[in-house]
Write a protein that holds these residues in place. Structure first.
Motif, PDB file in Angstrom:
ATOM      1  N   ARG A 275       0.865  -1.234  -0.025  1.00 16.62           N
ATOM      2  CA  ARG A 275       0.148  -0.116  -0.060  1.00 16.62           C
ATOM      3  C   ARG A 275       0.828   1.304  -0.038  1.00 16.62           C
ATOM      4  O   ARG A 275       0.418   2.330  -0.703  1.00 16.62           O
ATOM      5  CB  ARG A 275      -0.903   0.038   1.400  1.00 16.62           C
ATOM      6  CG  ARG A 275      -1.970   1.111   1.151  1.00 16.62           C
ATOM      7  CD  ARG A 275      -2.828   0.892   2.210  1.00 16.62           C
ATOM      8  NE  ARG A 275      -4.142   1.966   2.339  1.00 16.62           N
ATOM      9  CZ  ARG A 275      -4.064   3.262   2.396  1.00 16.62           C
ATOM     10  NH1 ARG A 275      -2.727   3.730   3.050  1.00 16.62           N
ATOM     11  NH2 ARG A 275      -4.975   4.008   2.230  1.00 16.62           N
ATOM     12  N   ALA A 276       1.901   1.183   0.830  1.00 18.33           N
ATOM     13  CA  ALA A 276       2.724   2.567   0.868  1.00 18.33           C
ATOM     14  C   ALA A 276       3.367   2.848  -0.653  1.00 18.33           C
ATOM     15  O   ALA A 276       3.366   4.103  -1.154  1.00 18.33           O
ATOM     16  CB  ALA A 276       3.917   2.463   1.592  1.00 18.33           C
ATOM     17  N   ILE A 277       3.591   1.936  -1.379  1.00 20.83           N
ATOM     18  CA  ILE A 277       4.286   2.184  -2.758  1.00 20.83           C
ATOM     19  C   ILE A 277       3.127   2.490  -3.634  1.00 20.83           C
ATOM     20  O   ILE A 277       3.320   3.483  -4.389  1.00 20.83           O
ATOM     21  CB  ILE A 277       5.024   0.752  -3.383  1.00 20.83           C
ATOM     22  CG1 ILE A 277       6.025   0.427  -2.363  1.00 20.83           C
ATOM     23  CG2 ILE A 277       5.128   0.854  -4.818  1.00 20.83           C
ATOM     24  CD1 ILE A 277       6.882  -0.800  -3.001  1.00 20.83           C
ATOM     25  N   HIS A 278       1.902   1.918  -3.425  1.00 21.73           N
ATOM     26  CA  HIS A 278       0.837   2.291  -4.301  1.00 21.73           C
ATOM     27  C   HIS A 278       0.373   3.850  -3.980  1.00 21.73           C
ATOM     28  O   HIS A 278      -0.233   4.541  -4.984  1.00 21.73           O
ATOM     29  CB  HIS A 278      -0.279   1.535  -3.727  1.00 21.73           C
ATOM     30  CG  HIS A 278      -1.624   1.579  -5.073  1.00 21.73           C
ATOM     31  ND1 HIS A 278      -2.690   0.989  -4.830  1.00 21.73           N
ATOM     32  CD2 HIS A 278      -1.559   2.031  -6.345  1.00 21.73           C
ATOM     33  CE1 HIS A 278      -3.655   1.354  -5.848  1.00 21.73           C
ATOM     34  NE2 HIS A 278      -2.674   1.797  -6.667  1.00 21.73           N
ATOM     35  N   VAL A 279       0.394   4.233  -2.535  1.00 21.65           N
ATOM     36  CA  VAL A 279       0.165   5.503  -2.372  1.00 21.65           C
ATOM     37  C   VAL A 279       1.014   6.806  -3.044  1.00 21.65           C
ATOM     38  O   VAL A 279       0.608   7.632  -3.676  1.00 21.65           O
ATOM     39  CB  VAL A 279       0.187   5.896  -0.818  1.00 21.65           C
ATOM     40  CG1 VAL A 279       0.063   7.503  -0.394  1.00 21.65           C
ATOM     41  CG2 VAL A 279      -1.070   4.936  -0.327  1.00 21.65           C
ATOM     42  N   ASP A 280       2.287   6.419  -3.000  1.00 25.39           N
ATOM     43  CA  ASP A 280       3.357   7.058  -3.719  1.00 25.39           C
ATOM     44  C   ASP A 280       3.052   7.108  -5.296  1.00 25.39           C
ATOM     45  O   ASP A 280       3.292   8.336  -5.817  1.00 25.39           O
ATOM     46  CB  ASP A 280       4.669   6.624  -3.205  1.00 25.39           C
ATOM     47  CG  ASP A 280       5.095   6.748  -1.875  1.00 25.39           C
ATOM     48  OD1 ASP A 280       4.554   7.557  -1.262  1.00 25.39           O
ATOM     49  OD2 ASP A 280       6.055   6.121  -1.573  1.00 25.39           O
ATOM     50  N   LYS A 281       2.834   6.088  -5.784  1.00 26.17           N
ATOM     51  CA  LYS A 281       2.437   6.161  -7.325  1.00 26.17           C
ATOM     52  C   LYS A 281       1.376   6.719  -7.606  1.00 26.17           C
ATOM     53  O   LYS A 281       1.355   7.600  -8.398  1.00 26.17           O
ATOM     54  CB  LYS A 281       2.486   4.626  -7.703  1.00 26.17           C
ATOM     55  CG  LYS A 281       2.355   4.493  -9.297  1.00 26.17           C
ATOM     56  CD  LYS A 281       2.381   2.882  -9.690  1.00 26.17           C
ATOM     57  CE  LYS A 281       2.101   2.636 -11.107  1.00 26.17           C
ATOM     58  NZ  LYS A 281       0.701   2.971 -11.561  1.00 26.17           N
ATOM     59  N   CYS A 282       0.107   6.660  -6.896  1.00 23.75           N
ATOM     60  CA  CYS A 282      -0.936   7.516  -7.081  1.00 23.75           C
ATOM     61  C   CYS A 282      -0.765   8.770  -6.975  1.00 23.75           C
ATOM     62  O   CYS A 282      -1.028   9.879  -7.790  1.00 23.75           O
ATOM     63  CB  CYS A 282      -2.050   7.114  -6.158  1.00 23.75           C
ATOM     64  SG  CYS A 282      -2.761   5.388  -6.599  1.00 23.75           S
ATOM     65  N   ALA A 283       0.126   9.416  -5.877  1.00 25.98           N
ATOM     66  CA  ALA A 283       0.455  10.806  -5.655  1.00 25.98           C
ATOM     67  C   ALA A 283       1.108  11.402  -6.948  1.00 25.98           C
ATOM     68  O   ALA A 283       0.925  12.364  -7.262  1.00 25.98           O
ATOM     69  CB  ALA A 283       1.109  10.765  -4.389  1.00 25.98           C
ATOM     70  N   ALA A 284       2.181  10.561  -7.504  1.00 29.81           N
ATOM     71  CA  ALA A 284       2.983  11.079  -8.658  1.00 29.81           C
ATOM     72  C   ALA A 284       2.087  11.167  -9.883  1.00 29.81           C
ATOM     73  O   ALA A 284       2.351  12.163 -10.706  1.00 29.81           O
ATOM     74  CB  ALA A 284       4.133  10.028  -8.845  1.00 29.81           C
ATOM     75  N   GLU A 285       0.964  10.434 -10.051  1.00 34.01           N
ATOM     76  CA  GLU A 285       0.335  10.413 -11.228  1.00 34.01           C
ATOM     77  C   GLU A 285      -0.922  11.445 -11.274  1.00 34.01           C
ATOM     78  O   GLU A 285      -0.938  12.273 -12.061  1.00 34.01           O
ATOM     79  CB  GLU A 285      -0.579   9.066 -11.139  1.00 34.01           C
ATOM     80  CG  GLU A 285       0.222   7.805 -11.580  1.00 34.01           C
ATOM     81  CD  GLU A 285      -0.283   6.592 -11.661  1.00 34.01           C
ATOM     82  OE1 GLU A 285      -1.500   6.506 -11.057  1.00 34.01           O
ATOM     83  OE2 GLU A 285       0.103   5.538 -11.778  1.00 34.01           O
ATOM     84  N   ALA A 286      -1.207  11.782  -9.895  1.00 33.18           N
ATOM     85  CA  ALA A 286      -2.015  12.986  -9.464  1.00 33.18           C
ATOM     86  C   ALA A 286      -1.168  14.379 -10.053  1.00 33.18           C
ATOM     87  O   ALA A 286      -1.838  15.200 -10.519  1.00 33.18           O
ATOM     88  CB  ALA A 286      -2.811  12.873  -8.240  1.00 33.18           C
ATOM     89  N   GLY A 287      -0.044  14.207  -9.426  1.00 39.32           N
ATOM     90  CA  GLY A 287       0.728  15.659  -9.661  1.00 39.32           C
ATOM     91  C   GLY A 287       0.994  15.730 -11.351  1.00 39.32           C
ATOM     92  O   GLY A 287       0.847  16.788 -11.565  1.00 39.32           O
ATOM     93  N   GLU A 288       1.330  14.517 -11.975  1.00 45.31           N
ATOM     94  CA  GLU A 288       1.499  14.439 -13.364  1.00 45.31           C
ATOM     95  C   GLU A 288       0.346  14.846 -14.134  1.00 45.31           C
ATOM     96  O   GLU A 288       0.121  16.018 -14.843  1.00 45.31           O
ATOM     97  CB  GLU A 288       1.899  13.149 -13.828  1.00 45.31           C
ATOM     98  CG  GLU A 288       2.027  13.136 -15.409  1.00 45.31           C
ATOM     99  CD  GLU A 288       2.323  11.599 -15.813  1.00 45.31           C
ATOM    100  OE1 GLU A 288       3.423  11.458 -16.647  1.00 45.31           O
ATOM    101  OE2 GLU A 288       1.911  10.906 -15.366  1.00 45.31           O
ATOM    102  N   ARG A 289      -0.987  14.603 -13.674  1.00 40.23           N
ATOM    103  CA  ARG A 289      -2.317  15.017 -14.439  1.00 40.23           C
ATOM    104  C   ARG A 289      -2.593  16.652 -14.208  1.00 40.23           C
ATOM    105  O   ARG A 289      -2.798  17.295 -14.832  1.00 40.23           O
ATOM    106  CB  ARG A 289      -3.644  14.207 -13.766  1.00 40.23           C
ATOM    107  CG  ARG A 289      -3.331  12.733 -14.189  1.00 40.23           C
ATOM    108  CD  ARG A 289      -4.378  11.923 -13.791  1.00 40.23           C
ATOM    109  NE  ARG A 289      -5.640  12.110 -14.362  1.00 40.23           N
ATOM    110  CZ  ARG A 289      -6.907  11.674 -14.120  1.00 40.23           C
ATOM    111  NH1 ARG A 289      -6.944  10.759 -13.126  1.00 40.23           N
ATOM    112  NH2 ARG A 289      -8.025  11.995 -14.920  1.00 40.23           N
ATOM    113  N   ALA A 290      -2.407  17.092 -12.547  1.00 40.70           N
ATOM    114  CA  ALA A 290      -2.527  18.485 -12.563  1.00 40.70           C
ATOM    115  C   ALA A 290      -1.525  19.089 -13.237  1.00 40.70           C
ATOM    116  O   ALA A 290      -1.912  20.491 -13.676  1.00 40.70           O
ATOM    117  CB  ALA A 290      -2.155  18.597 -11.067  1.00 40.70           C
ATOM    118  N   SER A 291      -0.078  18.859 -13.271  1.00 45.99           N
ATOM    119  CA  SER A 291       0.781  19.649 -14.217  1.00 45.99           C
ATOM    120  C   SER A 291       0.291  19.839 -15.730  1.00 45.99           C
ATOM    121  O   SER A 291       0.215  20.812 -16.367  1.00 45.99           O
ATOM    122  CB  SER A 291       2.046  19.188 -14.291  1.00 45.99           C
ATOM    123  OG  SER A 291       2.157  17.828 -14.978  1.00 45.99           O
TER     124      SER A 291
END
Length: 323
Positions: A275-291
């Motif tokens: 789960r910790a790795i999944h949370v980090d991956k989702c955060a990076a993807e959300a930042g990418e979409r926001a940019s």
């Protein structure tokens, strides 16, 4: 010491025998332990399975898939009909069903003139349907019928109105459906089952594609209970993740042939991570979409390399033995 022992053993109070076999067992009528309820279910199950086995053998045709029959007879509750036996087989071999459904889709190929589209998000925006839901009348707008409302749903051209093949053909893969929802004509009839619109394997695969979290045990077993990213042992809170996120598939890969798109919802693009790795991956993807949104990029504007080759090459476990 003698006084302390006397205080522990008060008059009129018996010390329980901790060495006895009935210690900790609640007393029932007559001072005996409560009877176990589990053996009572055994005769019921045996009687139920005997009746189901007799019904199954009576309705079996002369030709029937042997692996399915073996699976049915080995179940704790035997399915009473051949169709239920086939459904149970694919439901318990979900990875095999996924591989078969994608292979059948590749055999059908992409319908001519089809493109991956999404339907309108509300009935008001789509406009009123003159023929009513599912009526199939001449006044119904077939251009919107069967379209998914989200890119998270796998594309299914044969579920859409303009490309639907009707009963007798699977609305997931487009291939003919035969007896008991089987994908091959084992009985030599030469004609599909006009009362069916799904393969039993495609039903299981479709449920797997839209809700892979229901099959986390199978995916964990396939990965050897190791995290796909860190290589560490999977914890109880491990989660299923798409290697390439689905929003990137919609944004970058819509031009790919339809059978190739299904791999993004199937086993090649699924992984189990802690789960910790999944949370980090989702955060990076959300930042990418926001940019991308801040940069004013259109939702369908590509912003990265194609990823299907990455998915297939990063899935060394895909092979003929999966499932």
């Amino acid at each position: 010491m003698a006084r302390r022992a006397a205080k522990r053993e008060k008059p009129g109070r018996e010390t329980p025998d901790r060495e006895g076999p009935d210690h900790g067992t609640p007393a029932g009528p007559g001072g005996e332990g409560a009877p176990d309820a589990a053996p009572a279910a055994v005769p019921w199950r045996e009687g139920r399975n005997a009746a189901a086995r007799a019904r199954l053998e009576k309705s079996l045709p002369a030709v029937f898939p042997v692996p399915v029959l073996r699976h049915a007879l080995a179940r704790p509750l035997v399915p009473p009909t051949p169709r239920l036996a086939v459904e149970s087989y694919w439901r318990h071999h979900i990875l095999r069903a996924d591989r078969l459904a994608r292979a059948l889709a590749a055999r059908s190929g992409q319908p001519e003139g089809w493109t991956w589209r999404l339907g309108t998000a509300s009935p008001e925006a789509a406009g009123p349907r003159k023929g009513g839901r599912g009526s199939g009348t001449a006044g119904e707008d077939l251009s919107e019928k069967g379209l998914p409302f989200s890119f998270r749903m796998p594309p299914a051209p044969f579920r859409e109105g303009p490309h639907a093949l009707g009963k007798g053909h699977c609305c997931v893969c487009g291939q003919p459906v035969y007896r008991f929802g089987w994908h091959r004509d084992l009985w030599g009839t030469g004609a599909p089952n006009r009362n069916a619109a799904w393969h039993a394997a495609c039903v299981a695969a479709w449920k797997f594609w839209i809700a892979p979290t229901d099959h986390v045990k199978e995916l964990k077993r396939r990965q050897g209970h190791r995290c796909a990213q860190s290589g560490k042992r999977l914890l109880r809170t491990a989660e299923i993740d798409h290697r390439v996120p689905l929003y990137r598939i919609w944004r970058e890969e819509r031009a790919r042939p339809w059978p190739a798109l299904l791999a993004y919802w199937g086993v090649p693009n699924l992984q189990v991570v802690n789960r910790a790795i999944h949370v980090d991956k989702c955060a990076a993807e959300a930042g990418e979409r926001a940019s991308v949104r801040r940069a004013g990029g259109a939702p369908d504007e590509p912003f990265g390399p194609a990823a299907l080759d990455l998915v297939l090459s990063g899935d060394p476990l895909s092979g003929p033995g999966e499932g």
